[in-house]
Design a protein around this motif. Structure first.
Motif, PDB file in Angstrom:
ATOM      1  N   PHE A 196      54.909  77.050  70.058  1.00 27.95           N
ATOM      2  CA  PHE A 196      54.383  78.387  69.787  1.00 27.95           C
ATOM      3  C   PHE A 196      53.213  78.296  68.822  1.00 27.95           C
ATOM      4  CE2 PHE A 196      57.940  77.576  67.008  1.00 27.95           C
ATOM      5  CZ  PHE A 196      57.480  77.935  65.768  1.00 27.95           C
ATOM      6  N   PRO A 197      52.319  79.296  68.883  1.00 29.69           N
ATOM      7  CA  PRO A 197      51.108  79.233  68.066  1.00 29.69           C
ATOM      8  C   PRO A 197      51.350  79.596  66.607  1.00 29.69           C
ATOM      9  CG  PRO A 197      51.102  81.233  69.377  1.00 29.69           C
ATOM     10  CD  PRO A 197      52.316  80.440  69.788  1.00 29.69           C
ATOM     11  N   TRP A 223      52.410  83.773  61.978  1.00 30.06           N
ATOM     12  CA  TRP A 223      53.073  83.463  63.238  1.00 30.06           C
ATOM     13  C   TRP A 223      53.946  84.626  63.641  1.00 30.06           C
ATOM     14  CZ3 TRP A 223      56.829  78.815  62.141  1.00 30.06           C
ATOM     15  CH2 TRP A 223      57.680  79.128  61.091  1.00 30.06           C
ATOM     16  N   LYS A 224      54.358  84.581  64.896  1.00 29.15           N
ATOM     17  CA  LYS A 224      55.130  85.681  65.462  1.00 29.15           C
ATOM     18  C   LYS A 224      56.466  85.812  64.744  1.00 29.15           C
ATOM     19  CE  LYS A 224      57.306  87.112  69.753  1.00 29.15           C
ATOM     20  NZ  LYS A 224      57.620  86.685  71.123  1.00 29.15           N
ATOM     21  N   ALA A 225      56.787  87.046  64.357  1.00 27.37           N
ATOM     22  CA  ALA A 225      58.096  87.315  63.761  1.00 27.37           C
ATOM     23  C   ALA A 225      59.162  87.025  64.810  1.00 27.37           C
ATOM     24  CB  ALA A 225      58.175  88.766  63.297  1.00 27.37           C
ATOM     25  N   ASN A 226      60.178  86.311  64.433  1.00 30.72           N
ATOM     26  CA  ASN A 226      61.247  85.941  65.362  1.00 30.72           C
ATOM     27  C   ASN A 226      62.372  86.964  65.244  1.00 30.72           C
ATOM     28  OD1 ASN A 226      62.943  84.533  67.093  1.00 30.72           O
ATOM     29  ND2 ASN A 226      63.761  83.287  65.442  1.00 30.72           N
ATOM     30  N   GLU A 227      62.289  88.006  66.055  1.00 33.12           N
ATOM     31  CA  GLU A 227      63.312  89.055  66.045  1.00 33.12           C
ATOM     32  C   GLU A 227      63.955  89.149  67.416  1.00 33.12           C
ATOM     33  OE1 GLU A 227      62.768  92.953  64.449  1.00 33.12           O
ATOM     34  OE2 GLU A 227      61.136  92.277  63.175  1.00 33.12           O
ATOM     35  N   PRO A 228      64.912  88.294  67.726  1.00 32.18           N
ATOM     36  CA  PRO A 228      65.562  88.363  69.036  1.00 32.18           C
ATOM     37  C   PRO A 228      66.178  89.741  69.268  1.00 32.18           C
ATOM     38  CG  PRO A 228      66.215  86.377  67.880  1.00 32.18           C
ATOM     39  CD  PRO A 228      65.450  87.233  66.907  1.00 32.18           C
ATOM     40  N   GLY A 229      65.888  90.302  70.422  1.00 35.90           N
ATOM     41  CA  GLY A 229      66.472  91.588  70.789  1.00 35.90           C
ATOM     42  C   GLY A 229      65.861  92.788  70.096  1.00 35.90           C
ATOM     43  N   ALA A 230      64.797  92.608  69.322  1.00 34.05           N
ATOM     44  CA  ALA A 230      64.182  93.732  68.612  1.00 34.05           C
ATOM     45  C   ALA A 230      63.381  94.590  69.579  1.00 34.05           C
ATOM     46  CB  ALA A 230      63.273  93.226  67.497  1.00 34.05           C
ATOM     47  N   TYR A 266      54.826  91.238  66.454  1.00 34.82           N
ATOM     48  CA  TYR A 266      53.989  91.288  65.262  1.00 34.82           C
ATOM     49  C   TYR A 266      54.137  89.973  64.519  1.00 34.82           C
ATOM     50  CZ  TYR A 266      58.299  92.219  62.647  1.00 34.82           C
ATOM     51  OH  TYR A 266      59.551  92.130  62.099  1.00 34.82           O
ATOM     52  N   ASN A 267      53.235  89.713  63.578  1.00 32.07           N
ATOM     53  CA  ASN A 267      53.238  88.464  62.825  1.00 32.07           C
ATOM     54  C   ASN A 267      53.750  88.661  61.413  1.00 32.07           C
ATOM     55  OD1 ASN A 267      52.107  87.100  64.972  1.00 32.07           O
ATOM     56  ND2 ASN A 267      50.039  87.138  64.166  1.00 32.07           N
ATOM     57  N   THR A 268      54.281  87.574  60.855  1.00 37.03           N
ATOM     58  CA  THR A 268      54.579  87.507  59.430  1.00 37.03           C
ATOM     59  C   THR A 268      53.575  86.535  58.805  1.00 37.03           C
ATOM     60  OG1 THR A 268      56.197  85.730  59.719  1.00 37.03           O
ATOM     61  CG2 THR A 268      57.037  87.999  59.729  1.00 37.03           C
ATOM     62  N   THR A 269      53.489  86.579  57.486  1.00 38.16           N
ATOM     63  CA  THR A 269      52.555  85.720  56.755  1.00 38.16           C
ATOM     64  C   THR A 269      53.337  84.734  55.895  1.00 38.16           C
ATOM     65  OG1 THR A 269      50.917  87.496  56.683  1.00 38.16           O
ATOM     66  CG2 THR A 269      50.653  85.690  55.095  1.00 38.16           C
ATOM     67  N   VAL A 270      52.969  83.474  56.001  1.00 39.66           N
ATOM     68  CA  VAL A 270      53.583  82.394  55.231  1.00 39.66           C
ATOM     69  C   VAL A 270      52.519  81.846  54.280  1.00 39.66           C
ATOM     70  CG1 VAL A 270      54.636  80.102  55.344  1.00 39.66           C
ATOM     71  CG2 VAL A 270      55.074  81.774  57.169  1.00 39.66           C
ATOM     72  N   THR A 271      52.857  81.771  52.995  1.00 33.15           N
ATOM     73  CA  THR A 271      51.951  81.201  52.007  1.00 33.15           C
ATOM     74  C   THR A 271      52.624  79.997  51.357  1.00 33.15           C
ATOM     75  OG1 THR A 271      50.980  83.370  51.573  1.00 33.15           O
ATOM     76  CG2 THR A 271      50.602  81.645  49.919  1.00 33.15           C
ATOM     77  N   MET A 272      51.987  78.853  51.488  1.00 33.86           N
ATOM     78  CA  MET A 272      52.468  77.618  50.868  1.00 33.86           C
ATOM     79  C   MET A 272      51.552  77.285  49.700  1.00 33.86           C
ATOM     80  SD  MET A 272      53.087  75.244  54.181  1.00 33.86           S
ATOM     81  CE  MET A 272      54.126  75.740  55.529  1.00 33.86           C
ATOM     82  N   SER A 273      52.144  77.045  48.543  1.00 31.50           N
ATOM     83  CA  SER A 273      51.378  76.700  47.348  1.00 31.50           C
ATOM     84  C   SER A 273      51.814  75.334  46.839  1.00 31.50           C
ATOM     85  CB  SER A 273      51.609  77.738  46.249  1.00 31.50           C
ATOM     86  OG  SER A 273      51.236  79.018  46.707  1.00 31.50           O
ATOM     87  N   PHE A 274      50.844  74.576  46.350  1.00 36.13           N
ATOM     88  CA  PHE A 274      51.077  73.216  45.856  1.00 36.13           C
ATOM     89  C   PHE A 274      50.442  73.112  44.467  1.00 36.13           C
ATOM     90  CE2 PHE A 274      50.484  73.390  50.371  1.00 36.13           C
ATOM     91  CZ  PHE A 274      51.454  72.564  50.920  1.00 36.13           C
ATOM     92  N   ARG A 275      51.215  72.623  43.473  1.00 36.11           N
ATOM     93  CA  ARG A 275      50.614  72.425  42.145  1.00 36.11           C
ATOM     94  C   ARG A 275      51.408  71.370  41.369  1.00 36.11           C
ATOM     95  NH1 ARG A 275      53.334  77.605  40.591  1.00 36.11           N
ATOM     96  NH2 ARG A 275      54.644  77.039  38.852  1.00 36.11           N
ATOM     97  N   PRO A 276      50.719  70.663  40.467  1.00 38.20           N
ATOM     98  CA  PRO A 276      51.422  69.668  39.653  1.00 38.20           C
ATOM     99  C   PRO A 276      52.479  70.349  38.783  1.00 38.20           C
ATOM    100  CG  PRO A 276      49.037  69.491  39.385  1.00 38.20           C
ATOM    101  CD  PRO A 276      49.302  70.735  40.149  1.00 38.20           C
ATOM    102  N   VAL A 277      53.562  69.641  38.536  1.00 33.80           N
ATOM    103  CA  VAL A 277      54.641  70.170  37.702  1.00 33.80           C
ATOM    104  C   VAL A 277      54.339  69.819  36.253  1.00 33.80           C
ATOM    105  CG1 VAL A 277      57.106  70.030  37.182  1.00 33.80           C
ATOM    106  CG2 VAL A 277      56.328  69.947  39.551  1.00 33.80           C
ATOM    107  N   ASP A 278      54.218  70.830  35.423  1.00 35.80           N
ATOM    108  CA  ASP A 278      53.989  70.643  33.984  1.00 35.80           C
ATOM    109  C   ASP A 278      52.899  69.628  33.682  1.00 35.80           C
ATOM    110  OD1 ASP A 278      56.018  72.486  33.415  1.00 35.80           O
ATOM    111  OD2 ASP A 278      57.553  70.921  33.509  1.00 35.80           O
TER     112      ASP A 278
END
Length: 154
Positions: free
Chosen positions: A58-59, A75-82, A87-99
């Motif tokens: 899937f895209p 990406w597409k919201a996974n709502e079986p039977g909805a 519609y899409n949801t938004t995913v945000t991934m953040s990366f940072r050094p610890v302390d």
């Protein structure tokens, strides 16, 4: 009710290595996308992810990439039977050094945008579980070379 969540994990590797383990489809396919990932996570790209537990590629739309800091996906919201349109949801991934430790990375994954329905709530729970598994799989893959998801969904 605003359906959203945030999960996180500390990984004992530098930010750049952790970021690349997510952005590079060859690496992502080793520990997360059990059916494979196609396309690098680059701003404006549409990549495909495939999982044995949700067969069929899937895209995934890449909205923003700040190298070694952030990746924003839709990406597409996974709502079986909805009822209603996709519609899409938004995913945000953040990366940072610890302390300030360049050898440890905090990875945070947040997802939001589900419809405020029972189906949306259940879909958010499923994705929260999936992203938690992804972080655990990323940690053991990049720190120890072990694929936690191997054979899990076959």
């Amino acid at each position: 009710m605003d359906l959203k969540f945030r999960v996180f994990a500390t990984i004992s590797k530098p930010v750049h290595e952790v970021f690349e383990a997510v952005a590079d489809p060859a690496q992502l396919s080793q520990y997360f996308t059990t059916g494979g990932a196609r396309g690098r996570l680059e701003e404006g790209a549409t990549v495909t992810w495939d999982f044995h537990d949700f067969p069929g590629a899937f895209p995934v739309y890449v909205g923003e990439v700040v190298p070694d800091e952030r990746i924003v996906l839709e990406w597409k919201a996974n709502e079986p039977g909805a009822d209603g349109p996709d519609y899409n949801t938004t995913v945000t991934m953040s990366f940072r050094p610890v302390d300030g430790d360049p050898a440890r990375t905090l990875v945070e994954i947040a997802e939001e945008g589900w419809h405020e329905t029972e189906a949306g709530l259940q879909a958010s729970y499923g994705n929260c579980m999936g992203w938690s598994q992804m972080l655990a799989a990323l940690k053991v893959w990049i720190e120890h070379g072990i694929n936690l998801r191997e054979g899990m969904y076959k």
